[in-house]
Design a protein around this motif. Structure first.
Motif, PDB file in Angstrom:
ATOM      1  N   LYS A  43      57.037  49.022  36.769  1.00  0.00           N
ATOM      2  CA  LYS A  43      56.928  50.491  35.956  1.00  0.00           C
ATOM      3  C   LYS A  43      57.959  51.711  35.533  1.00  0.00           C
ATOM      4  O   LYS A  43      58.293  52.402  34.738  1.00  0.00           O
ATOM      5  CB  LYS A  43      55.791  51.030  35.790  1.00  0.00           C
ATOM      6  CG  LYS A  43      54.284  50.119  35.821  1.00  0.00           C
ATOM      7  CD  LYS A  43      53.232  50.906  36.086  1.00  0.00           C
ATOM      8  CE  LYS A  43      53.314  51.308  37.364  1.00  0.00           C
ATOM      9  NZ  LYS A  43      52.521  51.111  38.686  1.00  0.00           N
ATOM     10  N   THR A  44      58.230  51.913  37.021  1.00  0.00           N
ATOM     11  CA  THR A  44      59.356  53.181  36.513  1.00  0.00           C
ATOM     12  C   THR A  44      60.879  52.722  37.044  1.00  0.00           C
ATOM     13  O   THR A  44      61.321  53.322  35.832  1.00  0.00           O
ATOM     14  CB  THR A  44      59.107  53.486  38.392  1.00  0.00           C
ATOM     15  OG1 THR A  44      57.603  54.439  38.780  1.00  0.00           O
ATOM     16  CG2 THR A  44      60.152  55.082  39.150  1.00  0.00           C
ATOM     17  N   THR A  45      60.814  51.849  36.705  1.00  0.00           N
ATOM     18  CA  THR A  45      62.325  50.905  36.685  1.00  0.00           C
ATOM     19  C   THR A  45      62.524  51.033  35.263  1.00  0.00           C
ATOM     20  O   THR A  45      63.803  51.216  34.995  1.00  0.00           O
ATOM     21  CB  THR A  45      62.262  49.225  36.972  1.00  0.00           C
ATOM     22  OG1 THR A  45      62.474  49.360  38.658  1.00  0.00           O
ATOM     23  CG2 THR A  45      63.576  48.740  37.624  1.00  0.00           C
ATOM     24  N   GLY A  83      58.758  62.661  35.877  1.00  0.00           N
ATOM     25  CA  GLY A  83      58.984  61.314  36.465  1.00  0.00           C
ATOM     26  C   GLY A  83      57.574  61.241  37.467  1.00  0.00           C
ATOM     27  O   GLY A  83      57.207  62.406  37.450  1.00  0.00           O
ATOM     28  N   GLN A  84      57.365  59.746  38.376  1.00  0.00           N
ATOM     29  CA  GLN A  84      56.541  60.607  39.485  1.00  0.00           C
ATOM     30  C   GLN A  84      57.128  61.112  40.079  1.00  0.00           C
ATOM     31  O   GLN A  84      56.147  61.830  41.376  1.00  0.00           O
ATOM     32  CB  GLN A  84      56.502  58.823  39.632  1.00  0.00           C
ATOM     33  CG  GLN A  84      55.162  57.876  40.585  1.00  0.00           C
ATOM     34  CD  GLN A  84      55.688  56.427  40.882  1.00  0.00           C
ATOM     35  OE1 GLN A  84      56.090  56.046  40.302  1.00  0.00           O
ATOM     36  NE2 GLN A  84      54.425  56.142  41.255  1.00  0.00           N
ATOM     37  N   PHE A  85      58.092  61.603  40.357  1.00  0.00           N
ATOM     38  CA  PHE A  85      58.380  62.656  41.761  1.00  0.00           C
ATOM     39  C   PHE A  85      58.604  63.599  40.883  1.00  0.00           C
ATOM     40  O   PHE A  85      59.706  62.991  39.922  1.00  0.00           O
ATOM     41  CB  PHE A  85      59.862  61.847  42.009  1.00  0.00           C
ATOM     42  CG  PHE A  85      59.108  60.641  43.280  1.00  0.00           C
ATOM     43  CD1 PHE A  85      57.722  60.819  44.476  1.00  0.00           C
ATOM     44  CD2 PHE A  85      59.375  59.381  42.738  1.00  0.00           C
ATOM     45  CE1 PHE A  85      57.160  59.946  44.583  1.00  0.00           C
ATOM     46  CE2 PHE A  85      59.352  58.746  43.050  1.00  0.00           C
ATOM     47  CZ  PHE A  85      57.586  58.851  44.237  1.00  0.00           C
ATOM     48  N   LEU A 159      55.747  59.329  30.618  1.00  0.00           N
ATOM     49  CA  LEU A 159      55.156  60.190  31.813  1.00  0.00           C
ATOM     50  C   LEU A 159      54.870  58.814  32.552  1.00  0.00           C
ATOM     51  O   LEU A 159      54.296  57.821  32.345  1.00  0.00           O
ATOM     52  CB  LEU A 159      53.627  60.867  30.647  1.00  0.00           C
ATOM     53  CG  LEU A 159      53.876  61.324  29.955  1.00  0.00           C
ATOM     54  CD1 LEU A 159      52.676  62.259  29.364  1.00  0.00           C
ATOM     55  CD2 LEU A 159      54.488  62.589  30.470  1.00  0.00           C
ATOM     56  N   ASP A 160      55.410  58.976  33.773  1.00  0.00           N
ATOM     57  CA  ASP A 160      55.532  58.150  34.420  1.00  0.00           C
ATOM     58  C   ASP A 160      54.227  58.704  35.589  1.00  0.00           C
ATOM     59  O   ASP A 160      54.490  59.276  36.431  1.00  0.00           O
ATOM     60  CB  ASP A 160      56.777  58.451  35.262  1.00  0.00           C
ATOM     61  CG  ASP A 160      56.657  56.503  36.242  1.00  0.00           C
ATOM     62  OD1 ASP A 160      55.396  55.974  36.141  1.00  0.00           O
ATOM     63  OD2 ASP A 160      57.720  56.570  36.844  1.00  0.00           O
ATOM     64  N   GLU A 161      53.039  57.333  35.327  1.00  0.00           N
ATOM     65  CA  GLU A 161      52.053  58.279  36.399  1.00  0.00           C
ATOM     66  C   GLU A 161      51.717  59.310  36.369  1.00  0.00           C
ATOM     67  O   GLU A 161      51.690  59.948  37.195  1.00  0.00           O
ATOM     68  CB  GLU A 161      51.889  57.638  38.074  1.00  0.00           C
ATOM     69  CG  GLU A 161      52.142  55.867  37.716  1.00  0.00           C
ATOM     70  CD  GLU A 161      51.902  55.034  38.969  1.00  0.00           C
ATOM     71  OE1 GLU A 161      51.395  55.783  40.144  1.00  0.00           O
ATOM     72  OE2 GLU A 161      52.641  54.103  39.139  1.00  0.00           O
ATOM     73  N   PRO A 162      51.624  60.278  35.442  1.00  0.00           N
ATOM     74  CA  PRO A 162      51.214  61.494  34.653  1.00  0.00           C
ATOM     75  C   PRO A 162      50.246  62.159  36.211  1.00  0.00           C
ATOM     76  O   PRO A 162      49.834  62.864  36.193  1.00  0.00           O
ATOM     77  CB  PRO A 162      51.152  61.836  33.689  1.00  0.00           C
ATOM     78  CG  PRO A 162      50.409  60.256  33.257  1.00  0.00           C
ATOM     79  CD  PRO A 162      51.505  59.420  33.941  1.00  0.00           C
TER      80      PRO A 162
HETATM   81 MG   LIG Z   1      56.778  53.690  39.717  1.00  0.00          MG
END
Ligand SMILES: [Mg+2]
Ligand SMILES: Nc1ncnc2c1ncn2[C@@H]1O[C@H](COP(=O)(O)OP(=O)(O)O)[C@@H](O)[C@H]1O
Length: 309
Positions: A43-45, A83-85, A159-162
């Motif tokens: 997903k993040t990729t 991001g997730q971060f 939105l990555d895993e918001p």
């Molecule tokens: Mg991820």
């Protein structure tokens, strides 16, 4: 409706690990798309590729009408990424973080201040405005992070895993914000591991597993496509269980749990018929659970093969 995000044949490997093995999808403007998948599924990729942070190994994508390969700068101008971060600078206050973002977007000073004040208010961050970000709660920082992406008024937001790790209240607030943005015509690309979140927010969902999109559709389509509705009958001993199993068609007995699983749509008619047949066996001592398929079932069904590998 025109596409906000159009992706075809997207591929990416890290070393000999194939993460994206040719994925295709299309997100119409002003809608929410959820990319659902277990941890490590890519997903993040996908977000990193579509937001120009890393390159792909193949395939095409266009975002807000701009080709990712030939116009990455235009893509960057049209999108926002949370991001997730977090991108929040811990050594600045919430307000300073927003002003810094406004400067990065070359907003005139007055407008930058106005927009900062507006976003602090909208995201319930007024109390945090003068506090160092490092002293803010996880939920506040996530909200600040999203507020920072909104400074540039992006038309497409990733939105990555918001909501991963957020408390229920912050999670609701995030959902509310996403709905508001979509109502204003923004397109949302969301990744999540949480089925209820995809069900709640997404117009369309794609399930990513083993490098492929193993299912795509509206939440209802995904649920309907799944034969998983059944009734569980629970008995008190093995002999009752086996007697019932013989009396009912397609019933699968499980001697360990003394449960009988009977495929059923859970409708009144089907239940009445089932109970009639059970009645004829003379078994008195049994209880019943109706199980309608939900997204959880879809997800488990689609990802169980991968987990077993
Ligand atoms: Mg991820
Ligand atoms: N920079 C990288 N180098 C090597 N492997 C990576 C890199 N980034 C991600 N991966 C691997 O790619 C896979 C997918 O990761 P990721 O996209 O972060 O998954 P998700 O966001 O769905 O949890 C994982 O196996 C991860 O270890």
């Amino acid at each position: 409706m025109p596409s906000a995000i159009a992706v075809s044949g997207l591929r990416k490997s890290f070393g000999d690990k194939v993460v994206l093995d040719g994925i295709d999808f299309d997100v119409p403007e002003g809608t929410t798309f959820a990319l659902l998948g277990p941890n490590g599924s890519g997903k993040t990729t996908t977000v990193q590729i579509l937001s120009t942070l890393i390159g792909s190994d193949g395939g095409r994508a266009s975002i807000a009408g701009h080709d990712l390969a030939t116009a990455p700068q235009a893509v960057r101008g049209a999108i926002g990424v949370t991001g997730q971060f977090s991108a929040v600078d811990n050594l600045l206050t919430a307000e300073e973080n927003l002003i810094l973002m406004a400067d990065l977007h070359h907003l005139p000073r007055g407008e930058g201040r106005r927009r900062t004040a507006e976003l602090l208010d909208r995201f319930d961050l007024v109390d945090a405005a003068k506090r160092l970000a490092s002293t803010c709660s996880g939920g506040m920082r996530r909200r600040l992070d999203l507020a920072m992406t909104l400074i540039g008024r992006p038309r497409v937001i990733f939105l990555d895993e918001p909501t991963t790790g957020l408390d229920p209240r912050s999670r609701r607030l995030m959902w509310h914000t996403v709905r508001e943005l979509v109502a204003g015509g923004v397109t949302i690309f969301l990744t999540t591991q949480q089925l209820d979140e995809a069900d709640e927010l997404a117009d369309r969902i794609a399930v990513l597993n083993g490098g492929k999109l193993v299912a795509t559709g509206t939440p209802d389509e995904l649920k309907r496509g799944l034969p998983g509705g059944h009734v569980r009958l629970l008995f008190h001993d093995k002999s009752d269980l086996n007697r019932a199993a013989q009396a009912l068609q397609n019933a699968k007995p499980d001697e360990e749990t003394l449960a009988l699983r009977v495929p059923s749509d859970g409708g009144v008619r089907a239940l009445r018929d089932l109970l009639d047949r059970l009645d004829k066996t003379g078994i008195e001592n049994a209880s019943l659970e109706v199980h309608t398929p939900d997204l959880e079932d879809v997800f488990h069904k689609l990802t169980e093969k991968e987990a077993a590998r």
